[in-house]
Design an enzyme around this catalytic site. Structure first.
Site, PDB file in Angstrom:
ATOM      1  N   LYS A  30       0.840  -1.196   0.000  1.00 24.31           N
ATOM      2  CA  LYS A  30       0.000   0.000   0.000  1.00 24.31           C
ATOM      3  C   LYS A  30       0.874   1.244   0.000  1.00 24.31           C
ATOM      4  O   LYS A  30       1.753   1.409   0.842  1.00 24.31           O
ATOM      5  CB  LYS A  30      -0.906   0.008   1.227  1.00 24.31           C
ATOM      6  CG  LYS A  30      -1.880   1.186   1.257  1.00 24.31           C
ATOM      7  CD  LYS A  30      -2.864   1.054   2.382  1.00 24.31           C
ATOM      8  CE  LYS A  30      -2.374   1.620   3.671  1.00 24.31           C
ATOM      9  NZ  LYS A  30      -2.354   3.095   3.733  1.00 24.31           N
ATOM     10  N   ASP A  57      -3.565   4.361  -1.577  1.00 25.86           N
ATOM     11  CA  ASP A  57      -4.500   4.786  -0.525  1.00 25.86           C
ATOM     12  C   ASP A  57      -4.371   6.281  -0.280  1.00 25.86           C
ATOM     13  O   ASP A  57      -3.728   6.713   0.668  1.00 25.86           O
ATOM     14  CB  ASP A  57      -4.190   3.973   0.745  1.00 25.86           C
ATOM     15  CG  ASP A  57      -5.127   4.293   1.891  1.00 25.86           C
ATOM     16  OD1 ASP A  57      -6.268   4.720   1.635  1.00 25.86           O
ATOM     17  OD2 ASP A  57      -4.712   4.111   3.056  1.00 25.86           O
ATOM     18  N   LYS A  59      -7.200   8.222  -0.253  1.00 24.53           N
ATOM     19  CA  LYS A  59      -8.481   8.595   0.387  1.00 24.53           C
ATOM     20  C   LYS A  59      -9.040   9.896  -0.196  1.00 24.53           C
ATOM     21  O   LYS A  59      -9.237  10.890   0.521  1.00 24.53           O
ATOM     22  CB  LYS A  59      -8.299   8.728   1.895  1.00 24.53           C
ATOM     23  CG  LYS A  59      -7.888   7.436   2.579  1.00 24.53           C
ATOM     24  CD  LYS A  59      -7.909   7.584   4.079  1.00 24.53           C
ATOM     25  CE  LYS A  59      -7.489   6.333   4.789  1.00 24.53           C
ATOM     26  NZ  LYS A  59      -6.085   5.943   4.552  1.00 24.53           N
ATOM     27  N   HIS A  61     -11.337  12.796  -1.384  1.00 21.88           N
ATOM     28  CA  HIS A  61     -12.597  13.382  -0.890  1.00 21.88           C
ATOM     29  C   HIS A  61     -12.619  14.804  -1.433  1.00 21.88           C
ATOM     30  O   HIS A  61     -12.060  15.715  -0.833  1.00 21.88           O
ATOM     31  CB  HIS A  61     -12.594  13.370   0.646  1.00 21.88           C
ATOM     32  CG  HIS A  61     -13.866  13.835   1.268  1.00 21.88           C
ATOM     33  ND1 HIS A  61     -14.168  13.612   2.585  1.00 21.88           N
ATOM     34  CD2 HIS A  61     -14.925  14.503   0.756  1.00 21.88           C
ATOM     35  CE1 HIS A  61     -15.365  14.127   2.859  1.00 21.88           C
ATOM     36  NE2 HIS A  61     -15.828  14.696   1.764  1.00 21.88           N
ATOM     37  N   ASP A  62     -13.232  14.965  -2.623  1.00 20.39           N
ATOM     38  CA  ASP A  62     -13.178  16.258  -3.311  1.00 20.39           C
ATOM     39  C   ASP A  62     -14.407  16.337  -4.216  1.00 20.39           C
ATOM     40  O   ASP A  62     -15.271  15.450  -4.176  1.00 20.39           O
ATOM     41  CB  ASP A  62     -11.857  16.330  -4.118  1.00 20.39           C
ATOM     42  CG  ASP A  62     -11.368  17.762  -4.336  1.00 20.39           C
ATOM     43  OD1 ASP A  62     -12.223  18.659  -4.503  1.00 20.39           O
ATOM     44  OD2 ASP A  62     -10.151  17.985  -4.371  1.00 20.39           O
ATOM     45  N   ILE A  63     -14.489  17.335  -5.061  1.00 20.45           N
ATOM     46  CA  ILE A  63     -15.635  17.412  -5.962  1.00 20.45           C
ATOM     47  C   ILE A  63     -15.505  16.284  -7.002  1.00 20.45           C
ATOM     48  O   ILE A  63     -14.406  15.806  -7.286  1.00 20.45           O
ATOM     49  CB  ILE A  63     -15.755  18.801  -6.640  1.00 20.45           C
ATOM     50  CG1 ILE A  63     -14.504  19.127  -7.453  1.00 20.45           C
ATOM     51  CG2 ILE A  63     -16.026  19.880  -5.596  1.00 20.45           C
ATOM     52  CD1 ILE A  63     -14.657  20.366  -8.327  1.00 20.45           C
ATOM     53  N   ASN A  65     -15.556  15.883 -10.239  1.00 24.39           N
ATOM     54  CA  ASN A  65     -14.678  16.011 -11.405  1.00 24.39           C
ATOM     55  C   ASN A  65     -13.202  15.786 -11.030  1.00 24.39           C
ATOM     56  O   ASN A  65     -12.464  15.111 -11.746  1.00 24.39           O
ATOM     57  CB  ASN A  65     -14.870  17.401 -12.025  1.00 24.39           C
ATOM     58  CG  ASN A  65     -14.010  17.596 -13.253  1.00 24.39           C
ATOM     59  OD1 ASN A  65     -14.155  16.873 -14.238  1.00 24.39           O
ATOM     60  ND2 ASN A  65     -13.096  18.543 -13.189  1.00 24.39           N
ATOM     61  N   THR A 113     -10.373   3.837  11.348  1.00 19.75           N
ATOM     62  CA  THR A 113     -10.129   2.990  12.532  1.00 19.75           C
ATOM     63  C   THR A 113      -9.457   3.772  13.668  1.00 19.75           C
ATOM     64  O   THR A 113      -9.310   3.250  14.767  1.00 19.75           O
ATOM     65  CB  THR A 113      -9.271   1.762  12.156  1.00 19.75           C
ATOM     66  OG1 THR A 113      -8.226   2.179  11.279  1.00 19.75           O
ATOM     67  CG2 THR A 113     -10.092   0.699  11.477  1.00 19.75           C
ATOM     68  N   ARG A 176      -3.855  -5.687  14.852  1.00 18.73           N
ATOM     69  CA  ARG A 176      -2.885  -5.738  15.956  1.00 18.73           C
ATOM     70  C   ARG A 176      -2.980  -7.082  16.667  1.00 18.73           C
ATOM     71  O   ARG A 176      -4.083  -7.560  16.917  1.00 18.73           O
ATOM     72  CB  ARG A 176      -3.184  -4.637  16.998  1.00 18.73           C
ATOM     73  CG  ARG A 176      -3.011  -3.206  16.491  1.00 18.73           C
ATOM     74  CD  ARG A 176      -1.538  -2.882  16.250  1.00 18.73           C
ATOM     75  NE  ARG A 176      -1.333  -1.491  15.890  1.00 18.73           N
ATOM     76  CZ  ARG A 176      -1.350  -1.008  14.647  1.00 18.73           C
ATOM     77  NH1 ARG A 176      -1.597  -1.814  13.619  1.00 18.73           N
ATOM     78  NH2 ARG A 176      -1.117   0.269  14.424  1.00 18.73           N
ATOM     79  N   ARG A 206       2.680  -0.793  10.842  1.00 17.83           N
ATOM     80  CA  ARG A 206       3.683  -0.788  11.915  1.00 17.83           C
ATOM     81  C   ARG A 206       3.980  -2.144  12.558  1.00 17.83           C
ATOM     82  O   ARG A 206       5.140  -2.396  12.898  1.00 17.83           O
ATOM     83  CB  ARG A 206       3.301   0.280  12.961  1.00 17.83           C
ATOM     84  CG  ARG A 206       3.554   1.695  12.424  1.00 17.83           C
ATOM     85  CD  ARG A 206       2.811   2.757  13.194  1.00 17.83           C
ATOM     86  NE  ARG A 206       1.374   2.668  12.968  1.00 17.83           N
ATOM     87  CZ  ARG A 206       0.494   3.526  13.474  1.00 17.83           C
ATOM     88  NH1 ARG A 206       0.907   4.510  14.240  1.00 17.83           N
ATOM     89  NH2 ARG A 206      -0.796   3.390  13.212  1.00 17.83           N
TER      90      ARG A 206
HETATM   91  O1  C5P Z   1       0.578   0.985  10.964  1.00 21.54           O
HETATM   92  P1  C5P Z   1      -0.837   0.535  10.830  1.00 21.54           P
HETATM   93  O2  C5P Z   1      -0.989  -0.972  10.769  1.00 21.54           O
HETATM   94  O3  C5P Z   1      -1.761   1.161  11.850  1.00 21.54           O
HETATM   95  O4  C5P Z   1      -1.248   1.068   9.385  1.00 21.54           O
HETATM   96  C1  C5P Z   1      -2.568   1.075   8.932  1.00 21.54           C
HETATM   97  C2  C5P Z   1      -2.602   1.647   7.565  1.00 21.54           C
HETATM   98  O5  C5P Z   1      -3.937   1.617   7.083  1.00 21.54           O
HETATM   99  C3  C5P Z   1      -2.137   3.092   7.461  1.00 21.54           C
HETATM  100  O6  C5P Z   1      -1.386   3.204   6.257  1.00 21.54           O
HETATM  101  C4  C5P Z   1      -3.406   3.908   7.375  1.00 21.54           C
HETATM  102  O7  C5P Z   1      -3.246   5.044   6.579  1.00 21.54           O
HETATM  103  C5  C5P Z   1      -4.367   2.920   6.723  1.00 21.54           C
HETATM  104  N1  C5P Z   1      -5.781   3.081   7.042  1.00 21.54           N
HETATM  105  C6  C5P Z   1      -6.271   3.060   8.325  1.00 21.54           C
HETATM  106  N2  C5P Z   1      -7.613   3.249   8.568  1.00 21.54           N
HETATM  107  C7  C5P Z   1      -8.460   3.405   7.564  1.00 21.54           C
HETATM  108  C8  C5P Z   1      -7.986   3.384   6.243  1.00 21.54           C
HETATM  109  C9  C5P Z   1      -6.625   3.212   6.024  1.00 21.54           C
HETATM  110  O8  C5P Z   1      -5.496   2.858   9.271  1.00 21.54           O
HETATM  111  N3  C5P Z   1      -9.757   3.511   7.803  1.00 21.54           N
END
Ligand code: C5P
Length: 230
Positions: A30, A57, A59, A61-63, A65, A113, A176, A206
């Protein structure tokens, strides 16, 4: 059985490539705002050239077009999956879905999350909020707009699946183990819990990037992701 997507949240492309040299089992990677801002399209092309499937990724979030134009650029770049925020609205998601065609699996980010009830309530100006209901409502919108699936926490997978087509993608970050540190994530689950709930893709950063032995950490996750949904 779910795919494991390694989030390359590292400060530079060269560091990411050095890590990937040590992780021959990493198929999905990603690229988020950090490396896209620093390294741009050439880095994504290099990953694709090395045989990786790239989840872009950003994400959006805009108009409508602008988002459609960004999706078209991602499609030309050859990414396999990309994100838009479901809160961008139906028209934005429809425009994005058309731009993706069948080439990019476009998924709608529902409730991050990193949010809990209090922070989501503050961000949306609402006193009463049920994050599960909110994720389901946004998933319905995403599916109606023609997206391929959603991003949500493990806790919402079962209810979100009820409103999505059978073949929808359900991407779950916030993975986790019991011993991992949470960092900024709030709504977390183990890989096994997320797969059992019905996730199709797990996003992990991480817990692998900061592991003393990243190859071993990834191997364990891939093994857990092989379990069968219950
Ligand atoms: O390091 P970690 O496992 O927390 O990384 C989670 C990844 O998922 C990050 O790159 C974060 O930008 C992405 N992400 C997220 N929650 C979302 C969408 C994407 O943590 N709802």
């Amino acid at each position: 059985m779910a795919e494991v997507i390694l989030a390359l949240d590292l400060p530079s492309g060269s560091e990411a490539m050095r890590l990937l040299d040590r992780l021959p089992e990493a198929r999905w990677v990603k690229v988020g705002s950090i490396l896209m801002t620093r390294e741009g399209a050439p880095f994504v092309r290099a990953l694709i050239g090395r045989g990786h499937r790239v989840f872009l990724d950003l994400k959006w979030h805009d108009i409508p077009n602008t988002v459609a134009g960004a999706v078209m650029a991602a499609r030309e770049l050859g990414v396999s999956m990309a994100t838009v925020h479901a809160l961008g609205g139906r028209t934005m998601m429809e425009a994005a879905a058309v731009a993706a065609g069948g080439d990019v699996a476009l998924v709608g980010v529902t409730v991050l999350t990193s949010h809990d009830v209090a922070s989501y309530g503050r961000a949306t100006g609402r006193r009463e909020v049920n994050l599960g209901d909110e994720a389901v409502r946004q998933a319905e919108e995403a599916a109606s707009a023609g997206l391929a699936g959603v991003v949500c926490s493990s806790a919402e997978v079962v209810s979100v699946r009820r409103v999505l087509p059978e073949d929808a993608l359900v991407v779950v970050p916030g993975i986790r183990s019991e011993t991992d540190t949470m960092g900024d994530q709030v709504r977390v689950a183990t890989a096994k819990e997320a797969v059992r709930a019905g996730a199709t893709h797990l996003v992990v950063g991480r817990p692998v990037l900061h592991a003393p032995d990243p190859a071993d950490a990834l191997r364990r996750l891939l093994e857990e992701a092989r379990c069968v949904p219950s």
